[in-house]
Design an enzyme around this catalytic site. Structure first.
Site, PDB file in Angstrom:
ATOM      1  N   ASN A  48     -20.766  -2.130 -66.544  1.00  0.00           N
ATOM      2  CA  ASN A  48     -21.577  -1.641 -67.646  1.00  0.00           C
ATOM      3  C   ASN A  48     -22.974  -2.238 -67.500  1.00  0.00           C
ATOM      4  O   ASN A  48     -23.131  -3.451 -67.423  1.00  0.00           O
ATOM      5  CB  ASN A  48     -20.926  -2.050 -68.974  1.00  0.00           C
ATOM      6  CG  ASN A  48     -21.599  -1.418 -70.162  1.00  0.00           C
ATOM      7  OD1 ASN A  48     -22.789  -1.601 -70.373  1.00  0.00           O
ATOM      8  ND2 ASN A  48     -20.833  -0.698 -70.959  1.00  0.00           N
ATOM      9  N   HIS A  59     -22.002   3.177 -68.365  1.00  0.00           N
ATOM     10  CA  HIS A  59     -20.782   2.421 -68.667  1.00  0.00           C
ATOM     11  C   HIS A  59     -20.187   1.965 -67.344  1.00  0.00           C
ATOM     12  O   HIS A  59     -20.580   2.445 -66.270  1.00  0.00           O
ATOM     13  CB  HIS A  59     -19.800   3.294 -69.424  1.00  0.00           C
ATOM     14  CG  HIS A  59     -20.211   3.571 -70.840  1.00  0.00           C
ATOM     15  ND1 HIS A  59     -19.300   3.861 -71.816  1.00  0.00           N
ATOM     16  CD2 HIS A  59     -21.418   3.605 -71.444  1.00  0.00           C
ATOM     17  CE1 HIS A  59     -19.912   4.058 -72.968  1.00  0.00           C
ATOM     18  NE2 HIS A  59     -21.214   3.916 -72.764  1.00  0.00           N
ATOM     19  N   GLU A  61     -17.276   2.550 -65.955  1.00  0.00           N
ATOM     20  CA  GLU A  61     -16.622   3.627 -65.225  1.00  0.00           C
ATOM     21  C   GLU A  61     -17.635   4.585 -64.617  1.00  0.00           C
ATOM     22  O   GLU A  61     -17.466   5.028 -63.479  1.00  0.00           O
ATOM     23  CB  GLU A  61     -15.672   4.393 -66.155  1.00  0.00           C
ATOM     24  CG  GLU A  61     -14.537   3.554 -66.710  1.00  0.00           C
ATOM     25  CD  GLU A  61     -14.874   2.841 -68.021  1.00  0.00           C
ATOM     26  OE1 GLU A  61     -13.943   2.414 -68.709  1.00  0.00           O
ATOM     27  OE2 GLU A  61     -16.081   2.710 -68.360  1.00  0.00           O
ATOM     28  N   CYS A  86     -13.755   4.559 -73.154  1.00  0.00           N
ATOM     29  CA  CYS A  86     -14.209   5.244 -74.363  1.00  0.00           C
ATOM     30  C   CYS A  86     -14.018   6.753 -74.158  1.00  0.00           C
ATOM     31  O   CYS A  86     -13.603   7.208 -73.097  1.00  0.00           O
ATOM     32  CB  CYS A  86     -15.677   4.905 -74.632  1.00  0.00           C
ATOM     33  SG  CYS A  86     -16.796   5.585 -73.382  1.00  0.00           S
ATOM     34  N   CYS A  89     -16.095   8.085 -71.135  1.00  0.00           N
ATOM     35  CA  CYS A  89     -15.513   7.793 -69.820  1.00  0.00           C
ATOM     36  C   CYS A  89     -14.156   8.459 -69.641  1.00  0.00           C
ATOM     37  O   CYS A  89     -13.784   8.841 -68.536  1.00  0.00           O
ATOM     38  CB  CYS A  89     -15.434   6.283 -69.615  1.00  0.00           C
ATOM     39  SG  CYS A  89     -17.080   5.528 -69.558  1.00  0.00           S
ATOM     40  N   ASP A 149     -22.358   0.387 -78.150  1.00  0.00           N
ATOM     41  CA  ASP A 149     -21.755   0.871 -76.917  1.00  0.00           C
ATOM     42  C   ASP A 149     -20.671   1.912 -77.192  1.00  0.00           C
ATOM     43  O   ASP A 149     -20.554   2.888 -76.467  1.00  0.00           O
ATOM     44  CB  ASP A 149     -21.150  -0.310 -76.130  1.00  0.00           C
ATOM     45  CG  ASP A 149     -20.761   0.075 -74.725  1.00  0.00           C
ATOM     46  OD1 ASP A 149     -21.651   0.392 -73.933  1.00  0.00           O
ATOM     47  OD2 ASP A 149     -19.548   0.058 -74.424  1.00  0.00           O
TER      48      ASP A 149
END
Length: 153
Positions: A48, A59, A61, A86, A89, A149
């Protein structure tokens, strides 16, 4: 002696955990990720970088995904992340049909794991204490950055 599937996933998670620690040392949110082949060959890694780059789309990922470059297919890749993804992602995993996601922990944040499972993604949650402790400490110390975030008000 061959490595068990669980041992392989733990080795993969170690790479993502290293990325999370790098991100934390840079002053960012400690979430790391990596993409591997099913055999355990590292394709890419990232973390991140939202705070460091001032870019809300970076992020862990997505950083690992971007660093993998263009692939003909993502179906046989394994996304490994220190925290449940999240919705953003999770959408990336579904959009590109990544078949397996290995999660360091989901107690701190459950993200889209149920949705991924419902849509045929193989989800492995390792419930790793190091990942959990790192996120618990970060979210307690920086709730405003964490809430930003994940899109919380």
């Amino acid at each position: 002696m061959p490595v068990s599937e669980l041992e392989l996933y733990e080795q993969m998670l170690a790479v993502a955990l290293e990325e999370a620690r790098i991100g934390l040392a840079e002053g960012g949110i400690p979430i790391g990720a990596a993409l591997f082949t099913k055999a355990g060959e590292l394709v890419s890694r990232g973390h991140n970088r939202r705070v460091q780059q001032g870019d809300p789309s970076v992020h862990g990922e997505t950083d690992a995904f971007r660093r993998a470059g263009r692939q003909r297919s993502y179906r046989d890749l394994v996304m490994v992340t220190t925290l449940a993804p999240c919705w953003y992602c999770s959408g990336l995993v579904r959009q590109f049909r990544i078949g397996t996601i290995v999660v360091g922990e989901s107690r701190t944040f459950a993200g889209g794991l149920d949705w991924l499972r419902e849509n045929g993604v193989n989800v492995i949650d390792l419930d790793n204490a190091d990942c959990r402790k790192m996120m618990e400490a970060y979210t307690a110390a920086h709730p405003e950055v964490w809430n930003e975030d994940i899109g919380e008000d």
